[in-house]
Design a protein around this motif. Structure first.
Motif, PDB file in Angstrom:
ATOM      1  N   HIS A 217     -22.154 -29.507-146.279  1.00  0.00           N
ATOM      2  CA  HIS A 217     -23.028 -28.349-146.095  1.00  0.00           C
ATOM      3  C   HIS A 217     -23.423 -27.809-147.469  1.00  0.00           C
ATOM      4  O   HIS A 217     -22.571 -27.633-148.339  1.00  0.00           O
ATOM      5  CB  HIS A 217     -22.323 -27.252-145.301  1.00  0.00           C
ATOM      6  N   ARG A 284     -29.844 -22.479-141.385  1.00  0.00           N
ATOM      7  CA  ARG A 284     -29.643 -21.631-142.559  1.00  0.00           C
ATOM      8  C   ARG A 284     -29.738 -20.159-142.164  1.00  0.00           C
ATOM      9  O   ARG A 284     -30.435 -19.824-141.201  1.00  0.00           O
ATOM     10  CB  ARG A 284     -30.685 -21.943-143.649  1.00  0.00           C
ATOM     11  N   SER A 309     -25.914 -14.630-142.589  1.00  0.00           N
ATOM     12  CA  SER A 309     -25.112 -15.297-143.609  1.00  0.00           C
ATOM     13  C   SER A 309     -23.661 -14.851-143.484  1.00  0.00           C
ATOM     14  O   SER A 309     -23.373 -13.663-143.319  1.00  0.00           O
ATOM     15  CB  SER A 309     -25.629 -14.946-145.005  1.00  0.00           C
TER      16      SER A 309
END
Length: 313
Positions: A217, A284, A309
């Motif tokens: 990743h 993402r 995130s």
């Protein structure tokens, strides 16, 4: 070959001690400096789950904020960047694929999280070993392949540090917490394992190139905000049951609740927690995806959410 004092003088400046915290809990580890501007190689389990990471360099006497560039959790490798770092001493990497059995090696690391780089000598016992390892933070277990085995007395905090040969070249990345195949067995002699540096650097170069894929990743970690487990019915995987939902997370905002069973993500079927993890890690932070699930009454539900995130995992 270098003396013990020469090895310490050569290697310790190219090593940083790492502290990773998640709320009230913390993890100590070690990193190998790859570039003078602060690109560092360490273990994935050192930074996994951390929302704040710092590193200290004895060479400069400075502490640095740490950003995670990418990682491979299957092979326990992570690449991090020290903020505003410059003029750091850089480790020398070995050219050979693997040291020979019987070769003298020395492990350097933040032993027991003391914040001081400690050298521990030993010998290569075997190469190409597959081993079951235990995460010292949460006790979870997984298998690592192609490892270097040594009789170095690795301790918690040494994870991510360099295993060097008699000339001071890095031959492996120390991985602490190795256990026997049978959990009831306890090794009598010190038993340590390291990721061969050649294997680790292949992952490093993939991350530096920005080409995530497979088990690697790259970039910030996407966050859904749930903990799930695989649902099995009639011997088949039927979805990912929600065990826990984080407050104000994308999952909670979308309406997911404990007991719901996630069946699709991003337009693709979800039969297990592994499926969900793989599909999520392909996205993402900031991406918008559709998620489908069965609620506790069995009714089908769908919602569109924006992935946030989160900490590396």
């Amino acid at each position: 070959p270098a003396t013990a004092e020469e090895l310490a003088a050569r290697i310790a400046p190219a090593v940083v001690t790492i502290t990773a915290t998640d709320g009230w809990t913390g993890m100590a580890g070690t990193g190998i400096v790859l570039t003078s501007d602060g690109l560092v190689l360490t273990n994935h389990h050192v930074v996994s789950g951390a929302d704040e990471i710092t590193a200290f360099s004895a060479a400069t006497g400075l502490s640095y904020d740490v950003a995670v560039n990418g990682y491979d959790r299957v092979h326990d490798v992570a690449v991090v960047q020290l903020g505003s770092a410059r003029d750091l001493p850089v480790a020398t990497l070995a050219d050979a694929e693997a040291p020979r059995v019987g070769s003298a090696v020395t492990a350097f690391g933040n032993a027991d999280g003391g914040g001081v780089v400690v050298a521990t000598p030993g010998t290569i016992v075997a190469t190409g070993r597959n081993v079951l390892v235990r995460d010292s933070a949460d006790g979870s277990r997984h298998r690592l392949t192609g490892m270097l085995q040594s009789d170095v007395a690795i301790r918690p905090g040494d994870s991510g540090g360099p295993l060097v040969d008699a000339f001071g070249a890095v031959v492996g990345v120390n991985t602490a917490g190795a256990i026997a195949e049978d959990p009831a067995e306890t090794p009598v002699a010190p038993e340590a394992y390291a990721v061969p540096i050649s294997a680790a650097m292949r992952i490093v170069e993939q991350i530096r190139a920005g080409t995530g894929g497979g088990t690697v990743h790259v970039g910030p970690t996407p966050l859904l905000g749930v903990r799930v487990t695989t649902v099995r019915e009639d011997g088949e995987n039927r979805g990912a049951e929600v065990l826990w939902v984080s407050f104000d997370s994308p999952a909670e905002v979308a309406g997911l609740d404990i007991g719901d069973i996630i069946t699709s993500f991003d337009g693709k079927p979800v039969a297990s927690n592994g499926d969900l993890e793989t599909l999520l890690m392909a996205r993402r932070p900031g991406d918008t995806v559709e998620i489908g699930w069965r609620d506790k009454t069995g009714a089908a539900q769908t919602a569109t959410l924006t992935v946030e995130s989160g900490p590396p995992r």
